[in-house]
Design a protein around this motif. Structure first.
Motif, PDB file in Angstrom:
ATOM      1  N   LEU A 167       0.914  -1.500   0.138  1.00 58.26           N
ATOM      2  CA  LEU A 167       0.148  -0.159  -0.080  1.00 58.26           C
ATOM      3  C   LEU A 167       0.879   1.315  -0.125  1.00 58.26           C
ATOM      4  O   LEU A 167       1.802   1.428   0.754  1.00 58.26           O
ATOM      5  N   PRO A 168       0.593   2.378  -0.885  1.00 57.95           N
ATOM      6  CA  PRO A 168       1.434   3.532  -0.779  1.00 57.95           C
ATOM      7  C   PRO A 168       1.319   4.185   0.580  1.00 57.95           C
ATOM      8  O   PRO A 168       0.553   4.193   1.155  1.00 57.95           O
ATOM      9  N   GLY A 169       2.592   4.181   1.120  1.00 57.53           N
ATOM     10  CA  GLY A 169       2.571   4.826   2.468  1.00 57.53           C
ATOM     11  C   GLY A 169       2.351   6.344   2.740  1.00 57.53           C
ATOM     12  O   GLY A 169       2.042   6.624   3.844  1.00 57.53           O
ATOM     13  N   THR A 170       2.425   7.200   1.675  1.00 60.43           N
ATOM     14  CA  THR A 170       1.841   8.523   1.929  1.00 60.43           C
ATOM     15  C   THR A 170       0.971   9.143   0.908  1.00 60.43           C
ATOM     16  O   THR A 170       0.568   8.561   0.021  1.00 60.43           O
ATOM     17  N   VAL A 171       0.315  10.294   1.194  1.00 54.92           N
ATOM     18  CA  VAL A 171      -0.661  10.902   0.214  1.00 54.92           C
ATOM     19  C   VAL A 171       0.009  11.005  -1.044  1.00 54.92           C
ATOM     20  O   VAL A 171      -0.507  10.796  -2.280  1.00 54.92           O
ATOM     21  N   LYS A 172       1.304  11.462  -1.050  1.00 58.92           N
ATOM     22  CA  LYS A 172       1.843  11.789  -2.421  1.00 58.92           C
ATOM     23  C   LYS A 172       2.094  10.469  -3.210  1.00 58.92           C
ATOM     24  O   LYS A 172       1.765  10.430  -4.373  1.00 58.92           O
ATOM     25  N   TYR A 202      -4.002  19.183  -0.313  1.00 61.17           N
ATOM     26  CA  TYR A 202      -3.992  18.905  -1.852  1.00 61.17           C
ATOM     27  C   TYR A 202      -3.286  19.836  -2.692  1.00 61.17           C
ATOM     28  O   TYR A 202      -2.620  19.041  -3.744  1.00 61.17           O
ATOM     29  N   CYS A 203      -3.231  21.068  -2.653  1.00 61.65           N
ATOM     30  CA  CYS A 203      -2.593  21.946  -3.647  1.00 61.65           C
ATOM     31  C   CYS A 203      -1.287  21.674  -3.367  1.00 61.65           C
ATOM     32  O   CYS A 203      -0.465  21.473  -4.497  1.00 61.65           O
ATOM     33  N   LYS A 204      -0.522  21.632  -2.194  1.00 59.94           N
ATOM     34  CA  LYS A 204       0.824  21.316  -2.192  1.00 59.94           C
ATOM     35  C   LYS A 204       1.243  19.841  -2.428  1.00 59.94           C
ATOM     36  O   LYS A 204       2.352  19.909  -3.421  1.00 59.94           O
ATOM     37  N   ASN A 205       0.457  18.830  -2.337  1.00 59.19           N
ATOM     38  CA  ASN A 205       1.012  17.450  -2.667  1.00 59.19           C
ATOM     39  C   ASN A 205       0.589  16.822  -4.146  1.00 59.19           C
ATOM     40  O   ASN A 205       1.053  15.894  -4.241  1.00 59.19           O
ATOM     41  N   ILE A 206      -0.781  17.310  -4.645  1.00 59.33           N
ATOM     42  CA  ILE A 206      -0.977  16.824  -5.739  1.00 59.33           C
ATOM     43  C   ILE A 206      -0.964  17.798  -6.820  1.00 59.33           C
ATOM     44  O   ILE A 206      -0.420  17.600  -7.889  1.00 59.33           O
ATOM     45  N   HIS A 253      -5.573   8.474   4.573  1.00 62.11           N
ATOM     46  CA  HIS A 253      -4.516   9.229   5.085  1.00 62.11           C
ATOM     47  C   HIS A 253      -5.021  10.593   5.682  1.00 62.11           C
ATOM     48  O   HIS A 253      -4.661  10.964   6.608  1.00 62.11           O
ATOM     49  N   THR A 254      -5.811  11.306   4.800  1.00 61.96           N
ATOM     50  CA  THR A 254      -6.194  12.893   5.014  1.00 61.96           C
ATOM     51  C   THR A 254      -7.222  12.886   6.108  1.00 61.96           C
ATOM     52  O   THR A 254      -7.296  13.988   6.957  1.00 61.96           O
ATOM     53  N   ASN A 314       0.306   7.022  -7.691  1.00 62.69           N
ATOM     54  CA  ASN A 314      -0.476   5.828  -7.997  1.00 62.69           C
ATOM     55  C   ASN A 314      -1.640   6.211  -8.891  1.00 62.69           C
ATOM     56  O   ASN A 314      -1.927   5.599  -9.950  1.00 62.69           O
ATOM     57  N   LEU A 315      -2.598   6.937  -8.369  1.00 61.51           N
ATOM     58  CA  LEU A 315      -3.768   7.514  -8.996  1.00 61.51           C
ATOM     59  C   LEU A 315      -3.374   7.928 -10.230  1.00 61.51           C
ATOM     60  O   LEU A 315      -4.195   7.808 -11.361  1.00 61.51           O
ATOM     61  N   ILE A 316      -2.551   9.140 -10.196  1.00 59.50           N
ATOM     62  CA  ILE A 316      -2.258   9.752 -11.523  1.00 59.50           C
ATOM     63  C   ILE A 316      -1.800   8.814 -12.628  1.00 59.50           C
ATOM     64  O   ILE A 316      -2.323   9.089 -13.646  1.00 59.50           O
TER      65      ILE A 316
END
Length: 359
Positions: free
Chosen positions: A243-248, A312-316, A296-297, A253-255
């Motif tokens: 499983l991805p460990g962070t929001v980033k 979300y702006c910072k990380n996505i 996560h969030t 993974n999604l992108i």
């Protein structure tokens, strides 16, 4: 990539592909189940993704056993570690020589007749894909594995091998409605079909099965369901699904998954002519991937709406401002809806508990 020995035999019926990472507890039982198959004309390709335990040497030790049974086993290692199950599977598909391809996870195993059952149906129906609706599930309870039959669809309908509709709109509607399971280990693929349609795995950490299965369902001419219970699926604490460990990581993974599948669909006449099905399938994939981001969030960080927007702006959004505007908005709105639903559910449970306590 290191090859232990070269396979030269032609006209193999099946290539069994096993991606492996730290499976020393289970890989022996997995390979033993292949030695016991009633079908004999097949090869096994084990691709080790930089295991840090004894998995690779255990698999190597089986080479002589396969040779003594006039069977073929290839054990190879990729470096560096990919962290994605799709990468070793893609590498193995490039090595495969069988008429059909079957994916077997390194901690699972098969009934003795499983490959023969799949092969016979594939030959009878000239199938591109044979799709099993059932398996045995093993869950670890108090250190012991307990097994039970598991239906992989929400409604398993077939009692005998059944050719699916050729109507792609019906297929994709049923797929997003979870009437087709997306696990690749429940399926049997004609290798030339995969090559002709350029079907490979996306290099993402989770849900790669979903994309691969959707691609196959949208391209297959003859797609056959069977009610076999020949696969033994093990659920345990050390399962290889990462499983991805962070929001980033979850966001990437999604992108990358959406980008991979969207590019594939742009080459398929059905999806080009029917864009609503593009949206429907991508939406289901996005929901599956976004669920990790929500956890996560919300559960781990419990951000308020303004904090969530900044996050979300910072990380996505910042990863690719031009492409990620819709994704940032989608996740922001979806997470807040998710939060409202969870909080409402918690309030209803608390109210019900209070009512029961005061009766």
């Amino acid at each position: 990539m290191k090859e232990v020995f070269n396979i030269t035999t032609e006209n193999l019926a099946v290539s069994v592909i096993i991606p492996m990472y730290n499976a020393e507890k289970y890989i022996g039982e997995c390979l033993e189940s292949l030695l016991n198959q009633t079908l004999k004309n097949f090869e096994v390709i084990v691709i080790d993704d930089c295991s840090t335990d004894n998995s690779f040497s255990i698999a190597e030790n089986f080479i002589s056993e396969f040779e003594s049974e006039n069977q073929l086993l290839l054990v190879a290692k990729i470096t560096p570690n990919s962290g994605c199950p799709g990468f070793p599977r893609n590498a193995a598909m490039n090595l495969a020589k069988g008429k059909y391809i079957f994916f077997l996870d390194s901690d699972d195993f098969l009934d003795a007749t499983a490959l023969e059952d799949f092969y016979n149906v594939a030959e009878e129906f000239d199938a591109d894909v044979v799709h099993a609706e059932k398996c045995f599930e093993y869950r670890e309870i108090d250190g012991k594995f307990v097994n039970k039959p598991l239906i992989l669809e929400s409604e398993a309908a077939s009692e005998k091998p059944t050719l699916e509709t050729f109507d792609l709109a019906k297929r994709m509607t049923d797929f997003v409605g979870r009437q087709y399971n997306s696990m690749v280990w429940s399926k049997f693929f004609r290798r030339e079909f995969l090559i002709e349609n350029s079907i490979t795995f996306p290099i993402i950490t989770v849900s790669e099965d979903f994309i691969f299965s959707a691609m196959c369902l949208s391209c297959a001419k003859n797609y056959v369901r069977v009610p076999f219970i020949g696969y033994h699926y093990r659920q345990h604490a050390d399962s290889g699904t990462a499983l991805p460990g962070t929001v980033k990581e979850s966001s990437l993974n999604l992108i990358e998954g959406v980008d991979f599948f969207y590019k594939f669909m742009q080459k398929q006449k059905f999806f080009v002519d029917n864009p609503k099905y593009q949206y429907a399938v991508l939406d289901v994939f996005s929901q599956m991937s976004a669920d990790l981001i929500f956890k996560h969030t919300f559960f781990n960080m419990n951000l308020e709406p303004d904090e969530l927007y900044d996050f979300y702006c910072k990380n996505i959004f910042s990863l690719n401002p031009q492409k990620n505007i819709p994704l940032t908005a989608y996740l922001f709105v979806s997470t807040n809806i998710y939060k409202l639903l969870v909080k409402r559910q918690a309030a209803e449970i608390a109210a019900l508990k209070h009512l029961l306590e005061n009766k």
